[in-house]
Design an enzyme around this catalytic site. Structure first.
Site, PDB file in Angstrom:
ATOM      1  N   GLU A 146      -6.968   5.987  -5.222  1.00  0.00           N
ATOM      2  CA  GLU A 146      -7.905   5.176  -6.007  1.00  0.00           C
ATOM      3  C   GLU A 146      -8.617   6.330  -6.795  1.00  0.00           C
ATOM      4  O   GLU A 146      -9.685   6.164  -6.544  1.00  0.00           O
ATOM      5  CB  GLU A 146      -8.458   3.804  -5.358  1.00  0.00           C
ATOM      6  N   PRO A 147      -8.271   7.446  -7.354  1.00  0.00           N
ATOM      7  CA  PRO A 147      -9.055   8.256  -8.050  1.00  0.00           C
ATOM      8  C   PRO A 147      -9.671   7.299  -9.764  1.00  0.00           C
ATOM      9  O   PRO A 147      -9.309   6.431 -10.249  1.00  0.00           O
ATOM     10  CB  PRO A 147      -8.548   8.947  -8.909  1.00  0.00           C
ATOM     11  N   GLY A 148     -10.907   8.225  -9.850  1.00  0.00           N
ATOM     12  CA  GLY A 148     -12.224   7.140 -10.578  1.00  0.00           C
ATOM     13  C   GLY A 148     -12.537   8.619 -11.709  1.00  0.00           C
ATOM     14  O   GLY A 148     -12.313   8.627 -12.508  1.00  0.00           O
TER      15      GLY A 148
ATOM     16  N   CYS B  21     -41.721   6.007 -19.800  1.00  0.00           N
ATOM     17  CA  CYS B  21     -42.139   6.294 -18.809  1.00  0.00           C
ATOM     18  C   CYS B  21     -42.761   7.026 -17.609  1.00  0.00           C
ATOM     19  O   CYS B  21     -42.870   5.927 -17.089  1.00  0.00           O
ATOM     20  CB  CYS B  21     -43.370   5.273 -19.031  1.00  0.00           C
TER      21      CYS B  21
ATOM     22  N   GLY C 251     -12.654   9.521  -4.320  1.00  0.00           N
ATOM     23  CA  GLY C 251     -13.319  10.607  -4.312  1.00  0.00           C
ATOM     24  C   GLY C 251     -13.106  11.791  -4.597  1.00  0.00           C
ATOM     25  O   GLY C 251     -14.032  12.666  -4.807  1.00  0.00           O
TER      26      GLY C 251
ATOM     27  N   TYR D   1     -19.584   7.068 -14.218  1.00  0.00           N
ATOM     28  CA  TYR D   1     -20.450   6.235 -14.519  1.00  0.00           C
ATOM     29  C   TYR D   1     -22.144   6.489 -15.144  1.00  0.00           C
ATOM     30  O   TYR D   1     -22.726   6.625 -15.155  1.00  0.00           O
ATOM     31  CB  TYR D   1     -20.800   6.407 -12.505  1.00  0.00           C
TER      32      TYR D   1
ATOM     33  N   ARG E  33     -27.622   8.967 -13.874  1.00  0.00           N
ATOM     34  CA  ARG E  33     -27.480   9.569 -13.082  1.00  0.00           C
ATOM     35  C   ARG E  33     -29.108  11.112 -12.470  1.00  0.00           C
ATOM     36  O   ARG E  33     -28.590  10.565 -11.031  1.00  0.00           O
ATOM     37  CB  ARG E  33     -26.016  10.424 -13.555  1.00  0.00           C
TER      38      ARG E  33
END
Length: 424
Positions: A272-274, A341, A237, A370, A311
């Site tokens: 758990e870093p992402g 479109c 997070g 992401y 994103r």
């Protein structure tokens, strides 16, 4: 103390001449990855938590170049789907070190995980529903498990990532002791797990630590009611600043706050870093193809789109944008969007950028988390290539899709159908 690598890489820190050469050689839209930056970020994070077991959350970016770089740096991998498990193993991960965090897992995912565990007893499955534990037992599984709990506190940059208060994720907090007693009778309960949210910066840090303290308290209760726990996993997070005026987290300070929130805990701390590891290690290069003056806005059309990176459309996310062809031009407010479109296909509105002209190359920053992971084929657009840089060396780590790639699964389905017909 953390290492000396800068805590955030801004767009201005990339070598613009090299990026222009890369765009010319490999075409756009294009993802550009710096694996050494991935390793620097992982090491900085780990240095702030020397007493913790740090696992990379693969869902942020499962590219083989990323996973290989992290395994080389000594990271273990946490996976949220069977496909991520397979990709981690393909990159060289030892299955006995993997942790699988199942969220409403399809049968095929559970089948894969249980089969993997049969040969690798160190493999751990985390489940966040009583039903998932029943499904594991029905498959004959009795190995290592962790319980995902819902602390009731959600944090992060957007409501869609505030998982700590979303009923979809984890066992309700008050039910955890009862579930733990039941799980202990059927499996090897080794830990509990929670994840409060994603993209946490300074304003969310206190709430994030409140969630951590609540999870730690449950860890002590569950451990005290049984034979202890091997670990308590607080998820990831921790965010990075996407806006130019935002300050990065001071990981030494974050480490102190997290340790204070955890308190005394007779179990291994897992994190758990992402996003923190990969976000600023990758950018997108895109070429201007249209400049349209209207009474409402100057619209700059580029060849990247929400199919390249979704994103901004999905989370209303801000990504820095820089004209690397002519950064010396005067800034001018523009709207920047792609060829899809839909009005959602916009990277920025009323954004000051060195005034773009047709054929200019723009860089979109902080795309490592992401970004490619959510790339898609909307409008039947082939997904972009991805290159990795190592100093002056550049290598293709994911080739650009072609239209044949877009239609291949349909073409092969037709071939299969025709073969079945001829066999009758």
């Amino acid at each position: 103390m953390t290492d000396a690598s800068p805590p955030i890489r801004r767009l201005a820190d990339w070598d613009h001449d090299q990026l222009l050469d890369i765009a010319a050689e490999y075409d756009t839209p294009l993802y550009v990855l710096d694996p050494s930056r991935v390793q620097e970020n992982y090491r900085r994070f780990s240095a702030a938590f020397l007493d913790a077991h740090v696992m990379y959350a693969a869902k942020a970016h499962t590219g083989q170049a990323v996973l290989s770089a992290l395994l080389e740096a000594g990271a273990d991998i946490e996976c949220a789907a069977a496909g991520e498990l397979q990709r981690a193993i393909q990159a060289g991960a030892d299955p006995d070190t993997l942790q699988y965090t199942a969220v409403n897992p399809p049968d095929r995912d559970l089948d894969y995980a249980v089969d993997l565990a049969s040969d690798h007893p160190g493999f751990t499955i985390t489940a966040g529903a009583r039903d998932t534990f029943d499904r594991l037992e029905s498959r004959g599984y009795d190995g290592r498990v962790a319980i995902r709990i819902n602390p009731g506190i959600g944090t992060g940059h957007h409501e869609k990532v505030a998982t700590g208060k979303d009923a979809k994720f984890g066992i309700p907090y008050d039910e955890v002791p009862e579930v733990a007693d039941d799980v202990r009778e059927r499996f090897d309960l080794v830990g509990i797990h929670a994840h409060a949210g994603s993209g946490v910066l300074h304003d969310d840090l206190d709430d994030h630590c409140r969630a951590i303290a609540k999870v730690a308290e449950m860890g002590r209760e569950v451990a005290g009611a049984g034979e202890g726990l091997e670990f308590v996993d607080f998820g990831g997070g921790f965010g990075v600043p996407y806006r130019e005026d935002e300050e990065p987290l001071d990981m030494d300070v974050v480490g102190e706050k997290v340790r204070e929130a955890v308190g005394d805990l007779d179990a291994q701390i897992k994190l758990e870093p992402g996003r923190y590891v990969v976000a600023d290690a990758e950018l997108i290069l895109t070429t201007v193809n249209t400049v349209k003056e209207t009474p409402a806005a100057t619209v700059v059309g580029v060849d990247a789109s929400l199919a390249t990176m979704i994103r901004p459309a999905m989370f209303d996310s801000y990504h820095p944008i820089r004209n690397i062809t002519a950064p010396e031009r005067e800034d001018y407010p523009v709207a920047i969007g792609g060829p899809c479109c839909t009005s959602a296909d916009v990277f920025a509105t009323d954004r000051p950028v060195a005034r773009p002209e047709r054929e200019d190359v723009l860089a979109i920053g902080n795309c490592g988390a992401y970004g490619y992971e959510l790339a898609n084929q909307f409008h039947s657009q082939p997904r972009p290539a991805e290159v990795a840089i190592d100093g002056d060396d550049v290598r293709v780590v994911r080739r650009r899709e072609t239209m044949a790639d877009v239609t291949r699964v349909e073409d092969e389905a037709e071939i299969g159908s025709a073969s079945a017909e001829s066999d009758r």
